[in-house]
Write a protein that holds these residues in place. Structure first.
Motif, PDB file in Angstrom:
ATOM      1  N   ILE A   1       6.716   3.435  11.458  1.00  0.00           N
ATOM      2  CA  ILE A   1       5.269   3.486  11.265  1.00  0.00           C
ATOM      3  C   ILE A   1       4.639   2.221  11.825  1.00  0.00           C
ATOM      4  O   ILE A   1       5.163   1.116  11.617  1.00  0.00           O
ATOM      5  CB  ILE A   1       4.914   3.623   9.761  1.00  0.00           C
ATOM      6  N   GLU A   2       3.509   2.388  12.523  1.00  0.00           N
ATOM      7  CA  GLU A   2       2.782   1.244  13.067  1.00  0.00           C
ATOM      8  C   GLU A   2       1.291   1.426  12.811  1.00  0.00           C
ATOM      9  O   GLU A   2       0.821   2.526  12.525  1.00  0.00           O
ATOM     10  CB  GLU A   2       3.029   1.130  14.577  1.00  0.00           C
TER      11      GLU A   2
ATOM     12  N   VAL B   1       0.854  -1.176   0.000  1.00  0.00           N
ATOM     13  CA  VAL B   1       0.000   0.000   0.000  1.00  0.00           C
ATOM     14  C   VAL B   1       0.891   1.226   0.000  1.00  0.00           C
ATOM     15  O   VAL B   1       1.813   1.345   0.810  1.00  0.00           O
ATOM     16  CB  VAL B   1      -0.935   0.009   1.225  1.00  0.00           C
ATOM     17  N   GLY B   2       0.628   2.135  -0.939  1.00  0.00           N
ATOM     18  CA  GLY B   2       1.456   3.321  -1.092  1.00  0.00           C
ATOM     19  C   GLY B   2       0.809   4.564  -0.519  1.00  0.00           C
ATOM     20  O   GLY B   2      -0.042   4.488   0.377  1.00  0.00           O
ATOM     21  N   PRO B   3       1.152   5.736  -1.035  1.00  0.00           N
ATOM     22  CA  PRO B   3       0.671   7.001  -0.472  1.00  0.00           C
ATOM     23  C   PRO B   3      -0.841   7.170  -0.635  1.00  0.00           C
ATOM     24  O   PRO B   3      -1.469   6.605  -1.522  1.00  0.00           O
ATOM     25  CB  PRO B   3       1.428   8.058  -1.290  1.00  0.00           C
ATOM     26  N   LEU B   4      -1.399   7.991   0.248  1.00  0.00           N
ATOM     27  CA  LEU B   4      -2.806   8.376   0.146  1.00  0.00           C
ATOM     28  C   LEU B   4      -2.987   9.270  -1.078  1.00  0.00           C
ATOM     29  O   LEU B   4      -2.283  10.263  -1.252  1.00  0.00           O
ATOM     30  CB  LEU B   4      -3.231   9.130   1.402  1.00  0.00           C
ATOM     31  N   LEU B   5      -3.937   8.912  -1.944  1.00  0.00           N
ATOM     32  CA  LEU B   5      -4.204   9.688  -3.153  1.00  0.00           C
ATOM     33  C   LEU B   5      -5.354  10.669  -2.981  1.00  0.00           C
ATOM     34  O   LEU B   5      -5.348  11.755  -3.561  1.00  0.00           O
ATOM     35  CB  LEU B   5      -4.527   8.738  -4.321  1.00  0.00           C
TER      36      LEU B   5
ATOM     37  N   GLY C   1       7.349  -1.533  11.377  1.00  0.00           N
ATOM     38  CA  GLY C   1       7.189  -2.573  10.376  1.00  0.00           C
ATOM     39  C   GLY C   1       5.920  -2.485   9.559  1.00  0.00           C
ATOM     40  O   GLY C   1       5.510  -3.477   8.951  1.00  0.00           O
ATOM     41  N   ALA C   2       5.273  -1.312   9.497  1.00  0.00           N
ATOM     42  CA  ALA C   2       3.983  -1.209   8.809  1.00  0.00           C
ATOM     43  C   ALA C   2       4.045  -0.185   7.684  1.00  0.00           C
ATOM     44  O   ALA C   2       4.820   0.766   7.712  1.00  0.00           O
ATOM     45  CB  ALA C   2       2.884  -0.817   9.800  1.00  0.00           C
ATOM     46  N   TYR C   3       3.220  -0.391   6.684  1.00  0.00           N
ATOM     47  CA  TYR C   3       2.846   0.564   5.638  1.00  0.00           C
ATOM     48  C   TYR C   3       3.940   0.839   4.607  1.00  0.00           C
ATOM     49  O   TYR C   3       3.728   0.679   3.423  1.00  0.00           O
ATOM     50  CB  TYR C   3       2.379   1.879   6.268  1.00  0.00           C
ATOM     51  N   ARG C   4       5.139   1.283   5.054  1.00  0.00           N
ATOM     52  CA  ARG C   4       6.221   1.604   4.125  1.00  0.00           C
ATOM     53  C   ARG C   4       7.503   0.902   4.554  1.00  0.00           C
ATOM     54  O   ARG C   4       7.630   0.448   5.707  1.00  0.00           O
ATOM     55  CB  ARG C   4       6.431   3.126   4.033  1.00  0.00           C
ATOM     56  N   THR C   5       8.459   0.837   3.625  1.00  0.00           N
ATOM     57  CA  THR C   5       9.667   0.056   3.890  1.00  0.00           C
ATOM     58  C   THR C   5      10.916   0.915   4.049  1.00  0.00           C
ATOM     59  O   THR C   5      12.016   0.391   4.078  1.00  0.00           O
ATOM     60  CB  THR C   5       9.895  -0.946   2.744  1.00  0.00           C
TER      61      THR C   5
END
Length: 757
Positions: free
Chosen positions: A557-558, A30-34, A548-552
């Motif tokens: 981010i959690e 899952v990437g950025p909010l659009l 460990g969430a959302y982005r690498t």
């Protein structure tokens, strides 16, 4: 939630056959909010409030529903038990309107917001459904094709017939059961019992989630993960995500509807063939009943995701090809790919064998039923914005016998149509009736009549018989159909002086700053909630994502348990920073932040264009105990980038909210009410003016620069003070303290913003 109607006519010619298959996707991300709507207000640029019962064209909305939708049943209300949070509410009532025993609410985003791919997420609370309530959040294709050929995606539906629930979970309670579905047109589904040829992915499959506790009167999050290869439906219940299907639904050539844009719908139906209430007396659900939708969000997913605000079609320009092989065009429809050729009168027209006028393809029909009407046309699969052709022409080649009368026209997506008559024996618009090919050229202004909406054309070419039908079998051939005169294809047709992507002809806010996010009318967005995890740049003190969430990347981010779910940034330490792109209209914004801290003491600064606001964070009672704090006002310039600098760590951040308190939202230089203001007096000059005053103190800055002060005095009449040396797109922010001729202070304004035209 279906919107049923029959597929019109028969598709003819240029049909491609492809192998069906499903390619394994790369690891999902899952990437950025659009785009998002948190429903602090009802944005009517994005959402349409639906009214009626579908009659006369589709009574009961094709599903025998019992309700009448009306504006009064749609509202923005506080969320029960969630201080500071609001939602859009759809309320079903036991109320008689227009011969319907019930009323309720429904919204869609047609021509307001369209989505193609991405992760779509919504947080919904439904009432006690009992028997008769049918809540749904779903999507329909923006395609001009009828249902089901346009495609339907049902993210969540509740209120099923008990027999359907029992087939999957015997004896389960209706309030515990939620399902999803994807519907498309398939030739294999065309059987007498299914005349619409609708293929349903939910048919005889386990496509549902059964909750251990009732889903009524509490919030649940629903997600659609959508790519060009698959659809995946899920439910997030009490922090745990459950898949609706055993595996993602493949998207292939047969279901290619799901490779096109869709718009959003939400409604709370009462009764209908989906439920066990086909009659008013069978509805037992407690009424009134409210469905809450907290938010809708669209994220990039696996690198895919598009959100279009306003009309999803870009204006066509130059020379547009409807059916042409060799004519030089700016863009063309492709039969079987972006358009379809339909015969509407399948009893009177069949495929012919005429030779093309040009190229290798031709529309060739044989009329075989003397005395019957004939008709057909070229339908674009997506609406066409032909507004640049208002002063242009429709040109085509036709070979037709002299004794055949016909009509040529176009239709829009609002069901409007208009035709030009060519009676038997009559020659006009270049038509020659000598048995050979002739070229017909019709001015678009005559073709549109009074009702056609050129910004949303469905059939850019259609042909019908006149009232006097042919008395014998005849052959008709059509070729080289093009629209001419759509402006300069290199500049996008019409003029766009403020470079916001909206043509001057439809731009209601012609001073919008370049780069600002605008709606279909060219007016800039004036508030935003920025999710902490949706940064464009960063500096993090340690390596790796501790949550460990959302982005690498290295930002920590959690998942959050805060209202609305999603993610938060945490493990903050001094010296770290995050940057965010805003695309907001220039002006002054009230800034707030959603924070949590076990011990308190955290500090950060949010800055833009040399100005900043600061946050001092007290202990909230835990790392997931959230509070909204006020940071004060911040001036935002065009193309702004916000920077958050951490001075003292030890806090979590869920989101930042910016709400405009002053500024013209990118509008023109219309002055505020009263005998004072600003007007543009030349290409590079704005002038302050004040009338019949003793004096006025003015404070102003250009493009967020240093503040300038000036006092104008005038016993009577009007005085002006020019600010020159400006360029188009520059912003002038100012405030007035104004005294009237008697020496009494008449007004002390907040900061205003105007933009040089």
């Amino acid at each position: 939630m279906s919107d049923s109607s029959k597929r019109p006519g028969r598709l003819v010619a240029f049909t491609a056959v492809a192998c069906l298959g499903f390619a394994a996707q790369a690891q999902a991300q899952v990437g950025p909010l659009l785009w998002e709507d948190n429903f602090n207000t009802l944005n009517t640029d994005h959402w349409n409030v639906i009214e009626g019962d579908g009659c006369p064209g589709l009574c009961g909305w094709g599903n025998q529903e019992l309700e009448y939708y009306q504006d009064d049943n749609v509202s923005i209300e506080p969320v029960p038990g969630e201080s500071g949070n609001s939602a859009i509410v759809l309320e079903a009532r036991n109320q008689s309107v227009e011969n319907r025993a019930f009323t309720s609410g429904k919204l869609d985003s047609k021509n307001g917001v369209s989505v193609k791919y991405g992760m779509i997420e919504t947080r919904i609370r439904v009432p006690n459904l009992d028997t008769g309530l049918w809540p749904a959040f779903w999507l329909l294709g923006t395609s001009t094709s009828p249902w089901p050929a346009k495609g339907e995606i049902d993210m969540m539906e509740m209120g099923h017939k008990q027999s359907y629930i029992d087939a999957e979970f015997s004896g389960a309670n209706i309030n515990h059961f939620v399902g999803s579905n994807a519907i498309f047109y398939a030739d294999a589904a065309c059987v007498p019992a299914n005349p619409t040829c609708a293929a349903s992915t939910a048919f005889e499959t386990d496509n549902a989630y059964l909750a251990s506790t009732s889903l009524a009167d509490r919030f649940v999050t629903y997600r659609l993960y959508w790519t060009d290869q698959s659809l995946r439906f899920s439910v997030v219940d009490n922090g745990t995500e459950y898949d609706m299907y055993d595996s993602p639904i493949p998207v292939n050539e047969e279901s290619s509807e799901f490779r096109q844009p869709f718009y959003l719908l939400m409604n709370l139906a009462v009764g209908g063939n989906f439920t066990d209430a086909l009659q008013n007396s069978q509805v037992t659900a407690p009424l009134p009943a409210k469905m809450y939708i907290d938010y809708v969000r669209v994220y990039e997913y696996n690198g895919l995701g598009e959100v279009t605000l306003g009309n999803p079609s870009e204006p066509e320009t130059g020379t547009f090809g409807v059916f042409s092989d060799r004519t030089d065009t700016s863009r063309s429809l492709a039969s079987g790919e972006t358009s379809d050729i339909y015969i509407w009168s399948t009893n009177s027209l069949v495929g012919g064998n005429a030779q093309p006028f040009e190229g290798s393809e031709v529309i060739s029909w044989d009329y075989t039923a003397p005395g019957q009407w004939f008709g057909g046309g070229v339908q674009s699969r997506q609406p066409l914005d032909m507004s640049n052709f208002v002063d242009g022409d429709l040109s085509f080649r036709i070979k037709v016998p002299a004794n055949v009368g016909f009509r040529v026209g176009i239709t829009d997506t609002y069901t409007n149509e208009h035709y030009i008559d060519f009676p038997a024996g009559e020659e006009k618009y270049g038509l020659v009736r000598n048995g050979g090919w002739s070229q017909v050229t019709i001015p678009v202004e005559e073709l549109t009549g009074e009702l056609i909406a050129l910004q949303s054309v469905s059939y850019p070419f259609a042909i019908l018989s006149t009232a006097t039908t042919p008395a014998s079998n005849v052959a008709i051939a059509i070729d080289d159909i093009v629209w001419l005169g759509g402006g300069d294809a290199n500049t996008g047709g019409g003029n766009d002086d403020d470079n916001d992507g909206v043509d001057n002809g439809t731009d209601q806010c012609p001073g919008t700053a370049s780069g600002a996010q605008v709606n279909a009318l060219g007016c800039a967005t004036t508030d935003a909630q920025i999710e902490a995890e949706d940064y464009s740049n960063f500096m993090d003190a340690d390596v790796g994502n501790n949550g460990g969430a959302y982005r690498t990347d290295d930002v920590d981010i959690e998942a959050t348990t805060d209202n609305g779910g999603g993610f938060n940034v945490g493990w903050t330490t001094p010296g770290e920073w995050l940057e965010y792109d805003t695309n907001l209209a220039p002006g002054t914004y009230q800034v707030s932040a959603r924070v949590a801290s076990l011990n308190g003491g955290g500090q950060f600064t949010l800055s833009e264009g040399g100005e900043s606001v600061s946050a001092n964070i007290a202990a909230t009672g835990g790392w997931q105990v959230w509070q909204t704090i006020d940071l004060g006002e911040l001036q935002i310039n065009a193309d702004a980038s916000l920077r958050l600098d951490v001075q003292t760590g030890g806090f979590n951040l869920n989101w930042l909210r910016l709400e405009q308190t002053s500024g013209d939202g990118g509008d023109d230089t219309t002055p505020p009410a009263g005998p004072y203001g600003v007007e543009q007096t030349s290409a590079d000059t704005l002038a302050f003016y004040v009338q019949s005053s003793s004096w006025a103190d003015i404070h102003y800055s250009v493009n967020g620069g240093g503040q300038q002060n000036v006092r104008m005095t005038q016993a009577s009449g009007e005085n002006t003070y020019p600010v020159s040396g400006l360029s188009a797109g520059d912003t002038l922010s100012y405030s007035f303290t104004y005294w009237d001729a008697a020496g009494n202070m008449a007004v002390d304004t907040a900061t205003q913003t105007v933009i040089v035209q």
